[in-house]
Design a protein around this motif. Structure first.
Motif, PDB file in Angstrom:
ATOM      1  N   ASP A  16       0.805  -1.098   0.155  1.00  0.00           N
ATOM      2  CA  ASP A  16      -0.069  -0.064   0.067  1.00  0.00           C
ATOM      3  C   ASP A  16       0.945   1.300  -0.022  1.00  0.00           C
ATOM      4  N   SER A  17       1.370   1.556  -1.227  1.00  0.00           N
ATOM      5  CA  SER A  17       2.273   2.478  -1.416  1.00  0.00           C
ATOM      6  C   SER A  17       1.771   3.954  -0.984  1.00  0.00           C
ATOM      7  N   ALA A  18       2.355   5.213  -0.878  1.00  0.00           N
ATOM      8  CA  ALA A  18       1.921   6.367  -0.669  1.00  0.00           C
ATOM      9  C   ALA A  18       1.049   6.765  -2.018  1.00  0.00           C
ATOM     10  N   ASN A  19       1.544   6.400  -3.147  1.00  0.00           N
ATOM     11  CA  ASN A  19       0.700   6.850  -4.374  1.00  0.00           C
ATOM     12  C   ASN A  19      -0.678   6.029  -4.207  1.00  0.00           C
ATOM     13  N   GLY A  20      -0.701   4.806  -3.664  1.00  0.00           N
ATOM     14  CA  GLY A  20      -1.862   4.019  -3.748  1.00  0.00           C
ATOM     15  C   GLY A  20      -2.810   4.829  -2.481  1.00  0.00           C
ATOM     16  N   ARG A  21      -2.264   5.016  -1.468  1.00  0.00           N
ATOM     17  CA  ARG A  21      -2.933   5.796  -0.395  1.00  0.00           C
ATOM     18  C   ARG A  21      -3.834   7.102  -0.785  1.00  0.00           C
ATOM     19  N   GLU A  22      -3.009   7.784  -1.656  1.00  0.00           N
ATOM     20  CA  GLU A  22      -3.168   9.202  -2.053  1.00  0.00           C
ATOM     21  C   GLU A  22      -4.518   8.976  -3.127  1.00  0.00           C
ATOM     22  N   LEU A  23      -4.287   7.928  -4.042  1.00  0.00           N
ATOM     23  CA  LEU A  23      -5.317   7.447  -4.950  1.00  0.00           C
ATOM     24  C   LEU A  23      -6.700   7.238  -4.327  1.00  0.00           C
ATOM     25  N   ARG A  24      -6.660   6.509  -3.432  1.00  0.00           N
ATOM     26  CA  ARG A  24      -7.668   5.919  -2.460  1.00  0.00           C
ATOM     27  C   ARG A  24      -8.595   7.151  -1.885  1.00  0.00           C
ATOM     28  N   ALA A  25      -7.883   8.195  -1.196  1.00  0.00           N
ATOM     29  CA  ALA A  25      -8.193   9.238  -0.578  1.00  0.00           C
ATOM     30  C   ALA A  25      -9.038  10.223  -1.738  1.00  0.00           C
ATOM     31  N   GLU A  26      -8.433  10.243  -2.905  1.00  0.00           N
ATOM     32  CA  GLU A  26      -8.773  10.815  -4.036  1.00  0.00           C
ATOM     33  C   GLU A  26     -10.110  10.385  -4.448  1.00  0.00           C
TER      34      GLU A  26
END
Length: 345
Positions: A165-175
């Protein structure tokens, strides 16, 4: 990949390995100054979709090692692609070179390297024109490799991978969690089309039709793996190596990603893939086309709380305060149901 059948493996293996083994057997009693084998860089580093070719060339490398151990002449050269013709003349080979970071060799340089290699004491030599950073990024995108640890661009193997669960993945989920269902699908469709355009070297997502098959866009096994790696890095998902072939268009792939993200326990809601596909399709239709078809006017009438003018379906028209609660596909279905041109449907 599922395209590598026993028959295809045998064809390539016979042409490379069987021929070399026969040549070795027939010349062992001769005092040869040079016994040169043309292997491939794929035997040293491996390429997705080339398991048969890599295995056959690995036999050539092993044969050179064995002959040298027996006191016989042998040099196996693991070549990158040559420029100027042959396999490297194919347009797809040029695209693969751009993606992998292994450029076609200048023939004059290759011949000079051949002359030098057969006079050397090493039984195997790899000769390729490599862009180290691009090559390392492509080669280690699936998994870290200590083989390349000292080259520029190598990522720390402890730094995470496509399944985490990379930082990019967490950011995408939040968006995605902050968007409505239709916008989530549109965002993922844009992500897929954008990454596909990057892999293929296209100018923008407009060149990647939402319903166009990846194979028709020019994806081969190498491109499919690279797209899977880029999407894995962007979403934090551990994606299947056959992702592009299992979901063969950007729309289908976007719907699949939405389902995976929805089932991952985060704030993104789950949804029926067919509904997601419908939303993605509508989002991809130009505004003018919606206007000409009459769907846009019907949607606007619904948004204003204006019921259908006539017909038995009028009583089913949604109230204005219910509009905000409707998904895009619900709106489209309601629009079509209440639009005069589609009343018969």
């Amino acid at each position: 990949m599922d395209g590598l059948t026993p028959e295809r493996f045998e064809d390539v293996y016979r042409a490379k390995a069987t021929s070399a083994l026969l040549l070795d057997e027939l010349t062992r009693d001769h005092d040869l100054a040079v016994f040169a084998l043309f292997s491939s860089a794929s035997a040293a580093v491996g390429n997705p979709g080339q398991g048969n070719y890599a295995a056959a060339n690995a036999v050539l490398d092993a044969l050179a090692e064995r002959r040298r151990a027996d006191g016989l002449a042998a040099t196996s050269l693991s070549w990158g692609a040559w420029a100027g013709g042959g396999m490297a003349a194919d347009a797809r080979a040029g695209e693969a070179a751009r993606r992998t970071g292994i450029r076609p060799l200048d023939p004059a340089v290759a011949v000079a390297a051949l002359r030098r290699a057969v006079l050397d004491t090493a039984p195997t030599t790899l000769v390729a024109d490599v862009d180290p950073e691009r090559f390392v990024r492509a080669f280690t995108a699936v998994r870290p490799s200590r083989l390349l640890a000292e080259l520029p661009g190598y990522a720390d193997p402890q730094g995470g991978g496509p399944g985490e669960d990379s930082a990019n993945g967490r950011e995408l989920r939040a968006e995605l969690a902050a968007l409505g269902p239709a916008r989530r699908t549109a965002a993922l469709l844009g992500l897929v089309r954008g990454r596909a355009a990057e892999v293929l070297g296209l100018p923008g997502i407009e060149a990647v039709g939402p319903e166009k098959a990846f194979r028709d866009l020019g994806f081969d096994s190498l491109g499919a793996i690279e797209l899977r790696n880029r999407l894995g890095a962007a979403t934090g998902l551990d994606l299947s190596p056959t992702l592009v072939f299992d979901h063969p268009s950007p729309t289908e792939l976007a719907a699949h990603l939405l389902g995976l993200l929805a089932g991952d326990g985060d704030a993104v809601e789950s949804g029926d893939p067919e509904r997601a596909r419908l939303r993605a399709l509508v989002e991809s239709v130009p505004l003018e086309r919606l206007r000409r078809s009459g769907v846009l006017d019907a949607l606007l009438r619904l948004a204003d709380g204006v019921p259908a003018e006539d017909g038995p379906e009028a009583e089913d028209a949604p109230e204005a305060d219910a509009i905000d609660a409707m998904d895009l596909d619900d709106l489209v279905q309601a629009a079509l149901r209440n639009d005069p041109d589609h009343a018969q449907d």
